[in-house]
Design an enzyme around this catalytic site. Structure first.
Site, mmCIF file in Angstrom:
data_model
loop_
_atom_site.group_PDB
_atom_site.id
_atom_site.type_symbol
_atom_site.label_atom_id
_atom_site.label_comp_id
_atom_site.label_asym_id
_atom_site.label_seq_id
_atom_site.Cartn_x
_atom_site.Cartn_y
_atom_site.Cartn_z
ATOM 1 N NE ARG A 45 53.859 38.418 58.700
ATOM 2 C CZ ARG A 45 52.871 37.605 58.294
ATOM 3 N NH1 ARG A 45 52.642 36.481 58.943
ATOM 4 N NH2 ARG A 45 52.124 37.909 57.258
ATOM 5 C CE1 TYR A 97 64.435 39.415 83.432
ATOM 6 C CE2 TYR A 97 62.783 38.548 81.947
ATOM 7 C CZ TYR A 97 63.626 39.554 82.336
ATOM 8 O OH TYR A 97 63.652 40.706 81.609
ATOM 9 C CG ASP A 170 65.049 31.153 80.799
ATOM 10 O OD1 ASP A 170 66.219 31.220 80.365
ATOM 11 O OD2 ASP A 170 64.321 32.161 80.926
ATOM 12 C CE LYS A 195 68.879 39.516 79.049
ATOM 13 N NZ LYS A 195 67.917 38.655 79.746
#
Ligand SMILES: *Cc1c(COP(=O)(O)O)cnc(C)c1O
Length: 379
Positions: A45, A97, A170, A195
């Protein structure tokens, strides 16, 4: 220091310590022996060997002091938000976004965090907003989506740091090849690796790169382990395969975008083209000052024929797929207002293109026939 394309092609000159192979294995074990080898990773994890390799590559590309991959771009964003506490204050790019705008609005409302949407290209407005309260984060997107505006990172960083805030950029659409926001003064860079970094539209992933491995960054890493949002081994392995060809893909897609933007700007049926790489764009000077190598593969344009014609345009293309998202090998088109739905501030005659790596002649011919059909349908 080797060039980015060289670094990516061979995954940083990777050699498997066990087999001598040039391609890393998928190390999918959830746990490892406690008194085992030096490279033992512990419990999965908190990370896996494929994620470590991807992090080392992106960290080098971005000139960072630490990198963390998550199971989505949204998880990376949540990790940053997790450091906020009630009473904090965030300034967010207004043309960001849209899904993230919704996520952060709800989160801030519930937690009692002040959120101000500002056009970050308007420094006076940013200054005013930072003065109003104790600002903790300025959250920029370069370029913005879907108008592809370019804010001034050094100026924003100065404003942020003056009031003790951090600047998050971003840079998903800019890619780590064309823009290195940390070098320009940003504190953290975010990528939706879903992306361009992966580039094949077959997984979700996200990443943060930091300018400093400070206590705040350690908090983000701890959040990733606590929330179980690390990128799993299989996905990380697939992501590495995609990253090998990042420079080829982004170069071709950006070339296609520039050619198409220039062509669209000459069409009488098109009222505006939004692309920071066009010399006539109001964002060109700031883009040129901060980007190197290209301007990205996203653009938008508006039609003289109006909103209904724009919606119909998406159903007329034969090469462009009518679909949302970006950064994969195939070109996409969408009527952005319809995708964003209720609460959208996007102009209703705007079409958004994500350019892929196809032959540009096919893309141009496709847009030409769809534009012809649109103009004729109206006449
Ligand atoms: C897609 C996207 C995100 C969200 O990333 P996911 O991987 O879908 O969670 C964030 N920012 C930008 C600019 C994006 O395009």
């Amino acid at each position: 220091m080797r060039k980015n394309a060289t670094l990516l092609a061979g995954l940083g000159h990777y050699t498997c310590p066990q087999s001598g192979g040039l391609v890393p294995p998928v190390q999918s074990s959830v746990t490892s022996v406690i008194d085992g080898s030096d490279g033992a990773l512990g419990y999965a994890r908190s990370g896996n060997s494929s994620v470590l390799l991807a992090e080392s590559l992106l960290n080098t590309l971005e000139n960072g002091q630490g990198c963390a991959f998550f199971n989505a771009g949204a998880s990376a964003a949540w990790a940053v938000l997790s450091t906020l506490t009630p009473g904090d204050s965030v300034i967010l790019e207004a043309d960001c976004y849209y899904e993230f705008r919704t996520i952060i609005s709800r989160y801030c409302q519930r937690l009692g965090i002040a959120l101000t949407l500002v056009d970050l290209c308007n420094l006076e407005a940013v200054e005013q907003a930072t003065r109003q309260g104790h600002t903790n984060l300025i959250w920029a997107e370069l370029p913005t989506n879907p108008l592809w505006k370019i804010a001034d990172i050094p100026a924003l960083a100065k404003l942020a740091h003056r009031v003790g805030a951090r600047l998050v950029v971003d840079a998903t659409v800019a890619t780590p090849l064309w823009l290195n926001a940390l070098k320009l003064g940003a504190d953290v860079v975010l990528h939706s690796a879903t992306k361009y970094l992966n580039g094949h539209g077959d997984l979700t992933a996200g990443a943060l790169v930091t300018a400093r491995p400070d206590a705040w960054w350690q908090e983000i890493i701890a959040y990733r382990t606590a929330s179980g949002s690390v990128l799993p081994a299989m996905e990380a392995w697939l992501l590495l395969r995609g990253m090998r060809t990042l420079s080829l893909r982004v170069e071709r897609a950006s070339e296609n975008a520039l050619k198409i933007a220039r062509w669209l700007a000459q069409q009488p049926g098109v009222s505006v083209v939004h692309y920071p790489g066009l010399e006539q764009s109001p964002h060109f000077a700031r883009a040129e000052a901060q980007f190197s190598g290209g301007f990205g593969a996203m653009l938008s344009f508006q039609l003289n024929a109006g909103a209904k014609a724009a919606a119909a345009f998406c159903r007329r293309t034969r090469v462009f797929r009518h679909s949302t998202s970006l950064g994969s090998t195939e070109s996409l088109i969408e009527h952005r207002r319809s995708t964003e739905g209720e609460g959208s501030c996007c102009p209703d005659d705007l079409l958004r293109l994500s350019l892929g790596i196809e032959d540009c002649a096919d893309l141009l011919a496709d847009l030409a026939q769809a534009l012809d059909a649109t103009v004729n349908a109206k006449g």
